[in-house]
Design a protein around this motif. Structure first.
Motif, PDB file in Angstrom:
ATOM      1  N   ASP A 173       0.865  -1.185   0.000  1.00 26.37           N
ATOM      2  CA  ASP A 173       0.000   0.000   0.000  1.00 26.37           C
ATOM      3  C   ASP A 173       0.897   1.229   0.000  1.00 26.37           C
ATOM      4  O   ASP A 173       1.600   1.506   0.979  1.00 26.37           O
ATOM      5  CB  ASP A 173      -0.905  -0.026   1.229  1.00 26.37           C
ATOM      6  CG  ASP A 173      -1.917   1.115   1.235  1.00 26.37           C
ATOM      7  OD1 ASP A 173      -1.691   2.134   0.549  1.00 26.37           O
ATOM      8  OD2 ASP A 173      -2.932   0.988   1.946  1.00 26.37           O
ATOM      9  N   ARG A 174       0.885   1.983  -1.079  1.00 27.43           N
ATOM     10  CA  ARG A 174       1.879   3.042  -1.247  1.00 27.43           C
ATOM     11  C   ARG A 174       1.707   4.206  -0.272  1.00 27.43           C
ATOM     12  O   ARG A 174       2.683   4.876   0.060  1.00 27.43           O
ATOM     13  CB  ARG A 174       1.857   3.549  -2.691  1.00 27.43           C
ATOM     14  CG  ARG A 174       2.327   2.505  -3.705  1.00 27.43           C
ATOM     15  CD  ARG A 174       2.359   3.075  -5.108  1.00 27.43           C
ATOM     16  NE  ARG A 174       1.068   3.631  -5.468  1.00 27.43           N
ATOM     17  CZ  ARG A 174       0.902   4.763  -6.169  1.00 27.43           C
ATOM     18  NH1 ARG A 174       1.954   5.444  -6.586  1.00 27.43           N
ATOM     19  NH2 ARG A 174      -0.308   5.213  -6.462  1.00 27.43           N
ATOM     20  N   ASP A 175       0.491   4.490   0.170  1.00 23.36           N
ATOM     21  CA  ASP A 175       0.300   5.619   1.088  1.00 23.36           C
ATOM     22  C   ASP A 175       1.073   5.434   2.399  1.00 23.36           C
ATOM     23  O   ASP A 175       1.879   6.295   2.765  1.00 23.36           O
ATOM     24  CB  ASP A 175      -1.191   5.845   1.344  1.00 23.36           C
ATOM     25  CG  ASP A 175      -1.859   6.600   0.198  1.00 23.36           C
ATOM     26  OD1 ASP A 175      -1.939   7.833   0.274  1.00 23.36           O
ATOM     27  OD2 ASP A 175      -2.279   5.951  -0.772  1.00 23.36           O
ATOM     28  N   PRO A 176       0.863   4.335   3.134  1.00 20.45           N
ATOM     29  CA  PRO A 176       1.649   4.171   4.371  1.00 20.45           C
ATOM     30  C   PRO A 176       3.138   3.977   4.109  1.00 20.45           C
ATOM     31  O   PRO A 176       3.966   4.370   4.932  1.00 20.45           O
ATOM     32  CB  PRO A 176       1.033   2.939   5.041  1.00 20.45           C
ATOM     33  CG  PRO A 176       0.266   2.243   3.984  1.00 20.45           C
ATOM     34  CD  PRO A 176      -0.176   3.293   3.018  1.00 20.45           C
ATOM     35  N   LEU A 177       3.487   3.390   2.970  1.00 22.29           N
ATOM     36  CA  LEU A 177       4.908   3.241   2.646  1.00 22.29           C
ATOM     37  C   LEU A 177       5.565   4.608   2.464  1.00 22.29           C
ATOM     38  O   LEU A 177       6.661   4.864   2.985  1.00 22.29           O
ATOM     39  CB  LEU A 177       5.085   2.408   1.373  1.00 22.29           C
ATOM     40  CG  LEU A 177       4.728   0.925   1.460  1.00 22.29           C
ATOM     41  CD1 LEU A 177       4.853   0.283   0.089  1.00 22.29           C
ATOM     42  CD2 LEU A 177       5.600   0.201   2.465  1.00 22.29           C
ATOM     43  N   LEU A 178       4.909   5.503   1.731  1.00 24.35           N
ATOM     44  CA  LEU A 178       5.475   6.837   1.519  1.00 24.35           C
ATOM     45  C   LEU A 178       5.551   7.608   2.825  1.00 24.35           C
ATOM     46  O   LEU A 178       6.551   8.289   3.106  1.00 24.35           O
ATOM     47  CB  LEU A 178       4.640   7.602   0.490  1.00 24.35           C
ATOM     48  CG  LEU A 178       5.136   9.011   0.134  1.00 24.35           C
ATOM     49  CD1 LEU A 178       6.580   8.978  -0.359  1.00 24.35           C
ATOM     50  CD2 LEU A 178       4.228   9.651  -0.908  1.00 24.35           C
ATOM     51  N   ARG A 179       4.513   7.500   3.656  1.00 28.04           N
ATOM     52  CA  ARG A 179       4.551   8.178   4.952  1.00 28.04           C
ATOM     53  C   ARG A 179       5.731   7.683   5.787  1.00 28.04           C
ATOM     54  O   ARG A 179       6.451   8.476   6.411  1.00 28.04           O
ATOM     55  CB  ARG A 179       3.239   7.941   5.722  1.00 28.04           C
ATOM     56  CG  ARG A 179       2.053   8.681   5.166  1.00 28.04           C
ATOM     57  CD  ARG A 179       0.912   8.761   6.182  1.00 28.04           C
ATOM     58  NE  ARG A 179       0.439   7.458   6.617  1.00 28.04           N
ATOM     59  CZ  ARG A 179      -0.536   6.771   6.029  1.00 28.04           C
ATOM     60  NH1 ARG A 179      -1.128   7.271   4.947  1.00 28.04           N
ATOM     61  NH2 ARG A 179      -0.925   5.599   6.497  1.00 28.04           N
ATOM     62  N   ALA A 180       5.933   6.369   5.804  1.00 28.98           N
ATOM     63  CA  ALA A 180       7.021   5.807   6.610  1.00 28.98           C
ATOM     64  C   ALA A 180       8.385   6.268   6.117  1.00 28.98           C
ATOM     65  O   ALA A 180       9.266   6.619   6.911  1.00 28.98           O
ATOM     66  CB  ALA A 180       6.939   4.279   6.596  1.00 28.98           C
ATOM     67  N   VAL A 181       8.571   6.274   4.802  1.00 28.17           N
ATOM     68  CA  VAL A 181       9.862   6.671   4.246  1.00 28.17           C
ATOM     69  C   VAL A 181      10.126   8.158   4.508  1.00 28.17           C
ATOM     70  O   VAL A 181      11.231   8.548   4.899  1.00 28.17           O
ATOM     71  CB  VAL A 181       9.925   6.354   2.738  1.00 28.17           C
ATOM     72  CG1 VAL A 181      11.127   7.013   2.086  1.00 28.17           C
ATOM     73  CG2 VAL A 181       9.976   4.841   2.522  1.00 28.17           C
ATOM     74  N   LEU A 182       9.121   8.997   4.303  1.00 26.06           N
ATOM     75  CA  LEU A 182       9.319  10.432   4.518  1.00 26.06           C
ATOM     76  C   LEU A 182       9.530  10.757   5.996  1.00 26.06           C
ATOM     77  O   LEU A 182      10.323  11.641   6.336  1.00 26.06           O
ATOM     78  CB  LEU A 182       8.134  11.215   3.958  1.00 26.06           C
ATOM     79  CG  LEU A 182       8.118  11.350   2.431  1.00 26.06           C
ATOM     80  CD1 LEU A 182       6.820  11.988   1.953  1.00 26.06           C
ATOM     81  CD2 LEU A 182       9.319  12.149   1.929  1.00 26.06           C
ATOM     82  N   ARG A 183       8.854  10.061   6.891  1.00 25.12           N
ATOM     83  CA  ARG A 183       9.098  10.284   8.324  1.00 25.12           C
ATOM     84  C   ARG A 183      10.501   9.850   8.718  1.00 25.12           C
ATOM     85  O   ARG A 183      11.172  10.502   9.526  1.00 25.12           O
ATOM     86  CB  ARG A 183       8.040   9.540   9.143  1.00 25.12           C
ATOM     87  CG  ARG A 183       6.694  10.235   9.164  1.00 25.12           C
ATOM     88  CD  ARG A 183       5.619   9.386   9.790  1.00 25.12           C
ATOM     89  NE  ARG A 183       4.356  10.111   9.903  1.00 25.12           N
ATOM     90  CZ  ARG A 183       3.166   9.531   9.948  1.00 25.12           C
ATOM     91  NH1 ARG A 183       3.076   8.208   9.889  1.00 25.12           N
ATOM     92  NH2 ARG A 183       2.071  10.242  10.050  1.00 25.12           N
ATOM     93  N   SER A 184      10.942   8.740   8.155  1.00 27.92           N
ATOM     94  CA  SER A 184      12.298   8.273   8.427  1.00 27.92           C
ATOM     95  C   SER A 184      13.321   9.271   7.888  1.00 27.92           C
ATOM     96  O   SER A 184      14.322   9.580   8.554  1.00 27.92           O
ATOM     97  CB  SER A 184      12.499   6.892   7.800  1.00 27.92           C
ATOM     98  OG  SER A 184      13.783   6.387   8.073  1.00 27.92           O
ATOM     99  N   LEU A 185      13.078   9.787   6.689  1.00 26.55           N
ATOM    100  CA  LEU A 185      13.977  10.787   6.111  1.00 26.55           C
ATOM    101  C   LEU A 185      14.023  12.036   6.984  1.00 26.55           C
ATOM    102  O   LEU A 185      15.101  12.602   7.235  1.00 26.55           O
ATOM    103  CB  LEU A 185      13.522  11.144   4.695  1.00 26.55           C
ATOM    104  CG  LEU A 185      14.336  12.219   3.980  1.00 26.55           C
ATOM    105  CD1 LEU A 185      15.776  11.776   3.786  1.00 26.55           C
ATOM    106  CD2 LEU A 185      13.694  12.563   2.638  1.00 26.55           C
TER     107      LEU A 185
END
Length: 283
Positions: A190-202
């Motif tokens: 699911d790309r929405d939670p994946l993008l949120r996780a990556v951007l928060r990690s960044l």
């Protein structure tokens, strides 16, 4: 080139729903945080090119996400493509004014650590890093490139571009040795939670690095990168401009982000990402 889907219809592939831009903004754009804006476009040539053209007019933390890119670029202007909504293709504008410019070369390595950390939490997969800018996933017991990172100077800042294959199927891979989260058996695509996780990690890794004035040791970035780098400990062949080659064991990443080789002649030599054409396993 990979097969193209009908990008005119946002729901032409029901397995690949569009990103929810409003929900992403609510989750990521907040007072006191890194991200100041987040836009999702259906298609563009390159998110890096678009952000770079407006870098002087935008604040740090502007994020541009594309559902499809027609002129996506990797390092050394290498081209790649993917079907619409099959991955995460985005760029972030960073302006690390407090960090000495000579340490900005750590940004693509920082992005690799951030992506790997975010995917570990959100997708349940181990992501290895190939120096300097590739993201590797294990598919059928084999390491495969599933994404890449491109950092480019733009005005007074840096545009950091990240591309990640999420739902690419085997018949859609641009080259046989490529991979995707789906092919690696990710717990979620699911790309929405994946993008949120990556951007928060960044945001977290970038904040720590900036707080340490870019010192990769003080912010534990160097330690984290080396721990996740699949290149370290392997015998590699480094191809340099002009046909020059180095062969040796990759033994470290130094304080400048350079790959250190123990060469066959018994010495050590460090190579910078900007000077490298290819890094491959040595036979």
């Amino acid at each position: 080139m990979t097969p193209s889907h009908d990008s005119a219809n946002r729901f032409s592939d029901l397995d690949r729903p569009p990103l929810n831009a409003a929900a992403l903004r609510r989750a990521l754009v907040r007072e006191g945080g890194l991200y100041r804006s987040l836009d999702v476009v259906a298609a563009t040539g390159s998110t890096n090119t678009d952000l770079a053209a407006r870098a002087d007019d935008l604040p740090e933390g502007a994020v541009l996400v594309a559902e499809e890119q027609s002129a996506a670029r990797g390092r050394l202007d290498r081209r790649w493509s993917a079907p619409p909504r099959s991955g995460l293709f985005f760029s972030v504008l960073l302006k690390p004014d407090a960090v000495p410019v000579e340490r900005w070369g750590w940004l693509p390595l920082l992005a690799g650590v951030a992506v790997a950390s975010g995917l570990s939490r959100a997708a349940g997969v181990d992501t290895a890093l190939k120096w300097p800018n590739d993201l590797l996933l294990t598919v059928d017991g084999e390491e495969r490139k599933a994404g890449g990172i491109l950092a480019e100077r733009a005005g007074s800042g840096v545009v950091l571009g990240i591309g990640l294959n999420v739902t690419l199927r085997a018949d859609e891979l641009p080259v046989p040795g490529a991979g995707s989260l789906a092919l690696a058996g990710a717990a979620s695509t699911d790309r929405d939670p994946l993008l949120r996780a990556v951007l928060r990690s960044l945001e977290q890794w970038y904040g720590d690095w900036r707080g340490a004035q870019g010192d990769p040791a003080a912010g534990r970035l160097q330690e984290a990168y080396v721990a996740g780098c699949a290149t370290i400990g392997r015998r590699v062949r480094v191809e340099l401009p002009g046909g020059r080659r180095l062969v040796g064991e990759a033994v470290a990443v130094d304080g400048d982000g350079r790959l250190v080789l123990a060469t066959e002649g018994g010495g050590r030599e460090a190579v910078a990402a900007g000077d490298v054409v290819h890094v491959r396993k040595a036979e």
